[in-house]
Design an enzyme around this catalytic site. Structure first.
Site, short mmCIF file in Angstrom:
data_model
loop_
_atom_site.label_atom_id
_atom_site.label_comp_id
_atom_site.label_asym_id
_atom_site.label_seq_id
_atom_site.Cartn_x
_atom_site.Cartn_y
_atom_site.Cartn_z
CG ASP A 59 -2.01 0.94 1.26
OD1 ASP A 59 -1.85 2.03 0.68
OD2 ASP A 59 -3.06 0.62 1.85
CB THR A 122 -7.28 13.36 -13.82
OG1 THR A 122 -8.43 13.53 -14.63
CG2 THR A 122 -7.65 13.81 -12.40
CG ASP A 123 -9.08 15.83 -18.30
OD1 ASP A 123 -9.48 15.00 -17.45
OD2 ASP A 123 -9.39 15.75 -19.50
CD GLU A 124 -12.61 13.08 -14.14
OE1 GLU A 124 -13.11 13.16 -13.01
OE2 GLU A 124 -12.76 12.12 -14.89
CE1 TYR A 153 -9.46 9.69 -9.89
CE2 TYR A 153 -10.71 10.96 -11.50
CZ TYR A 153 -9.55 10.30 -11.12
OH TYR A 153 -8.47 10.27 -11.97
CE LYS A 157 -5.15 11.64 -9.63
NZ LYS A 157 -4.02 10.68 -9.44
N PRO A 195 -14.24 0.16 -22.37
CG PRO A 195 -12.76 -0.26 -20.61
CD PRO A 195 -13.21 0.81 -21.54
CG ASN A 252 -19.77 10.11 -23.19
OD1 ASN A 252 -18.56 10.19 -23.42
ND2 ASN A 252 -20.30 10.47 -22.03
P1 NAD Z 1 -6.69 1.98 -12.33
O1 NAD Z 1 -7.80 2.06 -11.36
O2 NAD Z 1 -6.81 1.13 -13.53
O3 NAD Z 1 -5.37 1.50 -11.56
C1 NAD Z 1 -5.01 1.98 -10.31
C2 NAD Z 1 -3.91 1.06 -9.74
O4 NAD Z 1 -3.52 1.59 -8.46
C3 NAD Z 1 -4.37 -0.38 -9.53
O5 NAD Z 1 -3.38 -1.28 -9.98
C4 NAD Z 1 -4.52 -0.48 -8.02
O6 NAD Z 1 -4.30 -1.79 -7.51
C5 NAD Z 1 -3.47 0.50 -7.54
N1 NAD Z 1 -3.76 1.03 -6.19
C6 NAD Z 1 -4.93 1.56 -5.77
N2 NAD Z 1 -4.81 1.93 -4.47
C7 NAD Z 1 -3.53 1.64 -4.09
C8 NAD Z 1 -2.79 1.80 -2.88
N3 NAD Z 1 -3.37 2.33 -1.79
N4 NAD Z 1 -1.52 1.42 -2.86
C9 NAD Z 1 -0.93 0.87 -3.95
N5 NAD Z 1 -1.57 0.68 -5.11
C10 NAD Z 1 -2.86 1.07 -5.19
O7 NAD Z 1 -6.38 3.47 -12.71
P2 NAD Z 1 -5.91 4.11 -14.10
O8 NAD Z 1 -7.09 4.42 -14.91
O9 NAD Z 1 -4.82 3.29 -14.64
O10 NAD Z 1 -5.32 5.50 -13.57
C11 NAD Z 1 -3.97 5.58 -13.11
C12 NAD Z 1 -3.66 7.02 -12.73
O11 NAD Z 1 -3.84 7.87 -13.85
C13 NAD Z 1 -4.54 7.58 -11.62
O12 NAD Z 1 -3.75 8.39 -10.79
C14 NAD Z 1 -5.57 8.42 -12.36
O13 NAD Z 1 -6.03 9.46 -11.55
C15 NAD Z 1 -4.74 8.93 -13.51
N6 NAD Z 1 -5.47 9.28 -14.75
C16 NAD Z 1 -6.31 8.36 -15.30
C17 NAD Z 1 -6.93 8.66 -16.52
C18 NAD Z 1 -7.85 7.67 -17.22
O14 NAD Z 1 -8.39 7.98 -18.27
N7 NAD Z 1 -8.04 6.47 -16.70
C19 NAD Z 1 -6.69 9.90 -17.14
C20 NAD Z 1 -5.84 10.82 -16.51
C21 NAD Z 1 -5.22 10.48 -15.33
O1 DAU Z 2 -10.51 12.73 -17.78
C1 DAU Z 2 -9.68 11.81 -17.14
C2 DAU Z 2 -10.49 10.85 -16.32
O2 DAU Z 2 -11.12 9.97 -17.25
C3 DAU Z 2 -9.66 10.07 -15.31
O3 DAU Z 2 -9.15 10.95 -14.36
C4 DAU Z 2 -10.50 8.98 -14.63
O4 DAU Z 2 -9.67 8.19 -13.81
C5 DAU Z 2 -11.13 8.11 -15.70
O5 DAU Z 2 -11.96 7.15 -15.09
C6 DAU Z 2 -11.91 8.96 -16.68
O6 DAU Z 2 -13.06 9.55 -16.01
P1 DAU Z 2 -14.51 9.62 -16.72
O7 DAU Z 2 -15.50 9.72 -15.65
O8 DAU Z 2 -14.49 10.60 -17.82
O9 DAU Z 2 -14.48 8.15 -17.40
P2 DAU Z 2 -15.59 7.00 -17.53
O10 DAU Z 2 -14.97 5.92 -18.36
O11 DAU Z 2 -16.16 6.60 -16.22
O12 DAU Z 2 -16.74 7.70 -18.35
C7 DAU Z 2 -16.48 8.35 -19.57
C8 DAU Z 2 -17.78 9.02 -20.02
O13 DAU Z 2 -18.74 8.03 -20.37
C9 DAU Z 2 -18.42 9.86 -18.94
O14 DAU Z 2 -19.02 11.00 -19.55
C10 DAU Z 2 -19.50 8.95 -18.36
C11 DAU Z 2 -19.92 8.14 -19.57
N1 DAU Z 2 -20.37 6.75 -19.32
C12 DAU Z 2 -19.65 5.94 -18.52
C13 DAU Z 2 -20.01 4.64 -18.32
C14 DAU Z 2 -19.20 3.72 -17.41
C15 DAU Z 2 -21.51 6.28 -19.99
O15 DAU Z 2 -22.17 7.01 -20.76
N2 DAU Z 2 -21.86 4.98 -19.82
C16 DAU Z 2 -21.17 4.12 -19.01
O16 DAU Z 2 -21.53 2.93 -18.91
#
Ligand code: NAD
Ligand code: DAU
Length: 337
Positions: A59, A122-124, A153, A157, A195, A252
């Site tokens: 962790d 993240t951009d969020e 979330y 961040k 996905p 979307n």
């Molecule tokens: P993810 O949820 O797929 O993976 C997160 C990983 O962190 C997992 O392997 C999990 O086991 C590990 N983890 C969680 N809590 C933990 C802890 N306490 N100690 C150690 N490991 C821990 O996330 P992701 O989508 O790959 O995002 C990764 C990073 O990128 C995050 O910081 C997220 O905010 C950032 N980010 C994500 C997106 C996106 O589109 N998914 C976009 C911009 C930034």
């Molecule tokens: O912008 C960066 C962020 O993108 C990251 O910081 C986050 O970790 C990552 O999860 C992602 O956040 P979003 O909330 O944008 O992603 P999500 O995949 O959950 O959803 C993308 C868009 O699709 C959002 O507008 C919600 C919508 N959505 C999502 C799901 C799961 C649907 O319309 N249907 C769905 O089933």
């Protein structure tokens, strides 16, 4: 840099970064620190050569473990987080713990040991933007956009970014921050939008669109995120924030219609479901600082091709996601989604 610690390196974006580093940086050894929560999967990295990486299951909030790991590290790239907005609305507690306390634990260790730190964000953190006007004009986020996060979330961040900024200023932490837009590609958990819909279509379930589907995300292939992070780690200026994006804005509904087309289905073969509370309307990244200052450019700019490859990855790796599918869908069903 010879030894880097990648937190969250068994998650979606972190594991893609580990693959990228192993492939492109032959002299770098990667130590992955990952708790293997529901979102982490050892299989995401276990095909890589064993002499190039090791996985430490633990962790990021464990100060003793983190201290020990940083003894031999040249840099930390910090991906570990609770990352899904919908989960943060159901239970914010692990988000506060991992995203805030975990980041605090890491930067305390990094500043004491003088280790270079790169924080993945993240951009969020900037909140959301209005839709573009009829001529296609609209604002984009830059590194000076005020923070205005919407969800548990994104607010945790945002808090983690502010901790890193304060540690740079007050303690001289050698840190950079990057704020990236929505990633897609292999190894993404099936709770996430793209996905989820791909695995729905493979499973004969209709795709689920929140609200009216007009929300816009700025999609980037996860490999481009990796190349940008490596560039910043090597050449970024300490204390700076770089926004990462590949000009991939799509709403979307457009994404769902593209998926339906690629699966040979009718464009209206999806369900409108309950919207996400506080749903951010539009994200858009201005990545000109990263492009002009560090000379980074994205490679994977053909969205349709990238999505086709991603579909093929999920088709070819059913054993990776199928065991979780029923549970993920049952959870969404509880909230009418
Ligand atoms: P993810 O949820 O797929 O993976 C997160 C990983 O962190 C997992 O392997 C999990 O086991 C590990 N983890 C969680 N809590 C933990 C802890 N306490 N100690 C150690 N490991 C821990 O996330 P992701 O989508 O790959 O995002 C990764 C990073 O990128 C995050 O910081 C997220 O905010 C950032 N980010 C994500 C997106 C996106 O589109 N998914 C976009 C911009 C930034
Ligand atoms: O912008 C960066 C962020 O993108 C990251 O910081 C986050 O970790 C990552 O999860 C992602 O956040 P979003 O909330 O944008 O992603 P999500 O995949 O959950 O959803 C993308 C868009 O699709 C959002 O507008 C919600 C919508 N959505 C999502 C799901 C799961 C649907 O319309 N249907 C769905 O089933």
């Amino acid at each position: 840099m010879r030894n880097i610690v990648v937190t969250g390196g068994a998650g979606f974006i972190g594991s893609n970064f580990v693959h990228y580093v192993v492939k492109t940086q032959p002299d770098v050894f990667v130590t992955v620190l990952d708790k293997l929560t529901y979102a982490g999967n050892e299989r995401n990295i276990d095909g890589l050569p064993k002499d190039r990486y090791k996985l430490v299951v633990g962790d990021i909030c464990d100060a003793k473990l983190v201290d020990n790991l940083l003894d031999n590290a040249d840099a930390v790239v910090h991906y570990a987080a609770e990352s899904h907005n919908d989960n943060s609305l159901n239970d914010p507690s692990p988000f506060v713990q991992t995203n805030l306390i975990g980041t605090y634990t890491l930067i305390e260790a990094a500043r004491k040991k003088g280790v270079r730190f790169h924080h993945i964000s993240t951009d969020e953190v900037y909140g959301d933007l209005p839709l573009r006007d009829v001529d296609g004009n609209g604002e984009s986020f830059t590194d000076t956009t005020p923070y205005n996060p919407s969800s548990p979330y994104s607010s945790t961040k945002a808090g983690s970014d502010l901790l890193v900024r304060a540690w740079v200023r007050s303690f001289g932490l050698k840190a950079t921050i990057s704020n990236c837009s929505n990633n897609y590609g292999p190894y993404q958990h099936i709770e996430k939008f793209i996905p989820r819909q791909i695995t729905n279509l493979i499973s004969g379930i209709r795709p689920k669109l929140y609200g009216s589907g007009e929300n816009v995300r700025d999609w980037i292939h996860t490999n481009d995120h990796s190349s940008a992070v490596w560039k910043i780690l090597e050449e970024g200026r300490i204390g700076e924030t770089y926004l990462i994006g590949a000009d991939g804005e799509k709403n979307n509904k457009e994404v769902i219609k593209l998926l339906l087309k690629l699966f040979g289905k009718s464009p209206d073969d999806f369900d409108l479901v309950v919207d996400r509370p506080g749903h951010d309307l539009r994200y858009a990244i201005d990545s000109s600082k990263l492009r002009t200052e560090l000379g980074w450019t994205p490679e994977f700019t053909d969205f349709e091709k990238g999505i086709e490859e991603t579909i093929n990855w999920y088709k070819g790796n059913k054993d990776w996601w199928k065991p979780q599918k029923a549970e993920v869908e049952a959870k969404y069903a509880l909230s009418g989604q």
